[in-house]
Enzyme design. Structure first.
Site, PDB file in Angstrom:
ATOM      1  N   ALA A  33      32.926  28.683  40.587  1.00 36.42           N
ATOM      2  CA  ALA A  33      33.259  29.170  41.923  1.00 36.42           C
ATOM      3  C   ALA A  33      33.797  30.605  41.873  1.00 36.42           C
ATOM      4  CB  ALA A  33      34.273  28.241  42.580  1.00 36.42           C
ATOM      5  N   HIS A  34      34.100  31.157  43.025  1.00 35.14           N
ATOM      6  CA  HIS A  34      34.455  32.570  43.120  1.00 35.14           C
ATOM      7  C   HIS A  34      35.789  32.876  42.422  1.00 35.14           C
ATOM      8  CE1 HIS A  34      35.993  30.616  46.775  1.00 35.14           C
ATOM      9  NE2 HIS A  34      36.901  31.528  46.869  1.00 35.14           N
ATOM     10  N   ASN A  35      35.845  34.046  41.849  1.00 39.35           N
ATOM     11  CA  ASN A  35      37.052  34.618  41.213  1.00 39.35           C
ATOM     12  C   ASN A  35      37.415  33.984  39.873  1.00 39.35           C
ATOM     13  OD1 ASN A  35      37.284  36.191  43.502  1.00 39.35           O
ATOM     14  ND2 ASN A  35      38.799  34.853  44.459  1.00 39.35           N
TER      15      ASN A  35
END
Lengths: 328, 328, 328
Positions: A249-251
């Site tokens: 997922a993001h980051n």
């Protein structure tokens, strides 16, 4: 390490009072001639950036932020240092989303990219081997001896290093890729993350302006999905290998020399150290810190930070000796 | 059952001393005129094959191997039968990787395949229905009444039987497929397994020269990933059905009449019996033996061998009665 | 809410005695002039539909069914109301499969669709933006300001609303999609479910004539797989968002405003309420009822119904307070 974001065009010469008008904030006249450069997290913001403070758990970062302009709520504002300008809003994160969109007007557009070039006419790619039906955006850079398989789509401004193997049916956008990297068939890299504000009848989408940054000697498995960062980047360190059907997922930041086996999933914003091994189907919750040289057993569910040099297993994951003892 | 490997070209007329030179082994002159045919596992090697012994847990196989030439370490060499030639190396598996590459010079090339034919001109496929934009390698055989959906890629030498339904966006390489098989949309079959030697800064990839062998009446679900074997093959038995998003690692052998539901994952080299049912999201660890008529509950994590006719559930998986009792 | 099924052509003017002949049922002369409209579940059948009763757990539905013609076994027939016509068979579900195929002769054909149109010549799509190499079936309807990415395949009769973003490498069939919906890259929507009758040597496939119905403002993540219904439909309610690599089996009904995170899996026929949040990698077993406002922790395995307003976690999932207490 900072990477120049080449994927999202930023609004130039923006005055703070314009931003405040956009947010419907009243005391904007005070800031009439203040120029603002960008919106950033507390720890990454410079003097001329706006930043934001939405939870007391980040209060230590208030001491180090260089930004002078901090979006927050009236409830939290007493925690801010006296010399900072407090910009009071009802909902910090929705305001951040709005400001991000204000600085990056195209950041909420998640349609397929409609600009693509005719590869055959581009002799800048003469040391690259392309399969059939490849779609290449504008200004894509691909290093020598790299290959791109059939039906793959590489959107504008993506950077791919030397000696890379991009498989077939791969989709890459908003991504920087090092040298000697394999992206296997069906992987989808760089789409926006699963970040939005839940809202009855119509959720509010959050602009994700981060990138995916992939180091050297990395392998990304078939049908992986790696989302780009929201404000910061999603990072896969040098010489880390990901098996098939991994979801990142993001980051998320993954260190060097990691081995991530099949169907592992990472929720957003976790940081994984170097030399970490994660067994099949394990899940790592969001906003965690997994140390260096950690081993996570297959099928585990990690919901707490894990210190360096630790082996864990189970759901929730615990020290592997304890897990083995309890499951004799 | 042995299948002729039609996907990797083997080096012909190889002398043992050439192999030893390649491995930097000293006592090579002794073997000057010995011809070697191949590299194989202990139990599959013939008289003229090289084999290898890297862990005492395989010592029973030393008694049955037909091979006379065994790669091993000095620590393990005392376990070898006296009459066998001991080829001493520092790291057995890295040496095996090197020899495999020596015999199969193209086995480490995992780029997309760049040879493809014009289907319209090939009237050998007149009883096959093709979608738009299909990429077909050389010497692919497809039986009558089979169909291949849009954008699918079938690499050279793949064999597909009669009455097969190959979906759209499917990728198939290094694979033999029986009759009446359905490969649903987005499945990726036959890529190399997730096998390599972890090595700081740059992992060493292992050549995977096995195939995927799929029996008759099989169904492979959407977005499945089935990796080919390393030295042996990955096998899906007759009439076994796999649901969507299943991941099968290299060397896994699945029996007949199995039912594998959504998002199940198999780590490498496990053997699954006949009539096995595995519930959704269950995971099967590597190098296990799951018996016939076994039922594995959804979400289970199997980390031990399971005997015939057993129902298990839980993480780690245990007898289902025990699981139900403990979770009342 | 009922949706007209525009994807499967139904046999017209069918007499009951024809159906019974097809099933090898004897007492068919009694029904010589009875016209039958369709085959339906007990609760959805009308007066002129055939229905079926295969398990005593559905006996309450016998009181409400409007159908006069009920397929059942001799063992179960004593539970039927006296005025209903009992149609006795050996295996109810196999008979239902046969009747379904009788009414819908093309329902077992799961080949790729070979009819596709030339988009450039179809000026009915002038307010739609298409990527390269899109395959569009006949009679597809796409609303204004919608976009369809590269290599995507949309089969005949699919309906897509206004302001929709269909990504690249997407496959959509037998599906109705509302307005302002995003279907992200690599998603596969509307293929038949994983439903069949296990049968030694050759399983018997079950015709799936349901659809997928997707509401307004929905987001479907990358590489999702959403199977269509068997007799009823698979439904995703308004404003529900699905993250990457989610798997939704046939007949699942998801309510409004739900948030389903990465790698979650739903087995067939479960019903999920409104405002439900499900954490990453959680699994929901088949035929369950999950209430409104339920929260399911990441990695959980839900194997029982969950009442409204409940938070659960664990495998098997239990009240989250109990889970936290037990795992301190």
């Amino acid at each position: 390490m900072k990477y120049l974001n080449i994927f999202f065009k930023k609004r130039k010469k923006t005055y703070l009072h314009e931003v405040l008008t956009y947010l419907n904030i009243k005391n904007k006249k005070t800031y009439k001639n203040v120029l603002i450069n960008n919106i950033q997290n507390l720890d990454q913001a410079n003097k001329n950036d706006i930043t934001f403070f939405h939870s007391s758990k980040y209060k230590d970062l208030l001491k180090v932020t260089k930004s002078n302009f901090i979006i927050t709520t009236s409830q939290l504002s007493h925690l801010l240092p006296k010399l900072k300008s407090k910009l009071i809003v009802d909902n910090v994160l929705i305001s951040v989303a709005k400001i991000t969109e204000f600085f990056y007007p195209n950041s909420l557009n998640d349609q397929f990219e409609n600009k693509y070039i005719n590869i055959d006419k581009k002799n800048i790619y003469k040391n690259v081997k392309f399969g059939s039906n490849v779609v290449l955006g504008e200004n894509v850079k691909i290093g020598k001896n790299s290959t791109v398989g059939h039906n793959s789509i590489i959107e504008s401004n993506v950077r791919i290093g030397n000696d890379c193997i991009i498989g077939s049916n791969v989709i890459i956008k908003k991504t920087l890729i090092g040298n000697n990297v394999s992206i296997l068939d069906g992987a989808i890299i760089g789409k926006k993350g699963f970040g939005f504000f839940p809202n009855k009848n119509k959720n509010i989408r959050y602009p994700h302006i981060g990138m995916v940054v992939i180091g050297n000697n990395v392998e990304v498995g078939c049908n992986n999905t790696i989302d780009r960062g929201s404000l910061s980047n999603t990072i896969i360190g040098n010489n880390s290998f990901l098996d098939n059907q991994v979801h990142i997922a993001h980051n998320v930041k993954i260190g060097k020399n990691c081995i991530i086996t099949g169907q592992v999933g990472f929720a957003g914003s976790s940081t994984i150290g170097n030399n970490v091994m994660i067994g099949g189907q394990a899940g790592i919750s969001g906003h965690l810190k997994i140390g260096n040289n950690v081993k996570v057993g297959g099928g585990s569910g990690v919901i707490k930070n894990i210190p360096d040099n630790t082996k864990v297993m189970g759901y929730p994951a615990k020290n592997i000796k304890k897990f083995v003892m309890e499951n004799k």
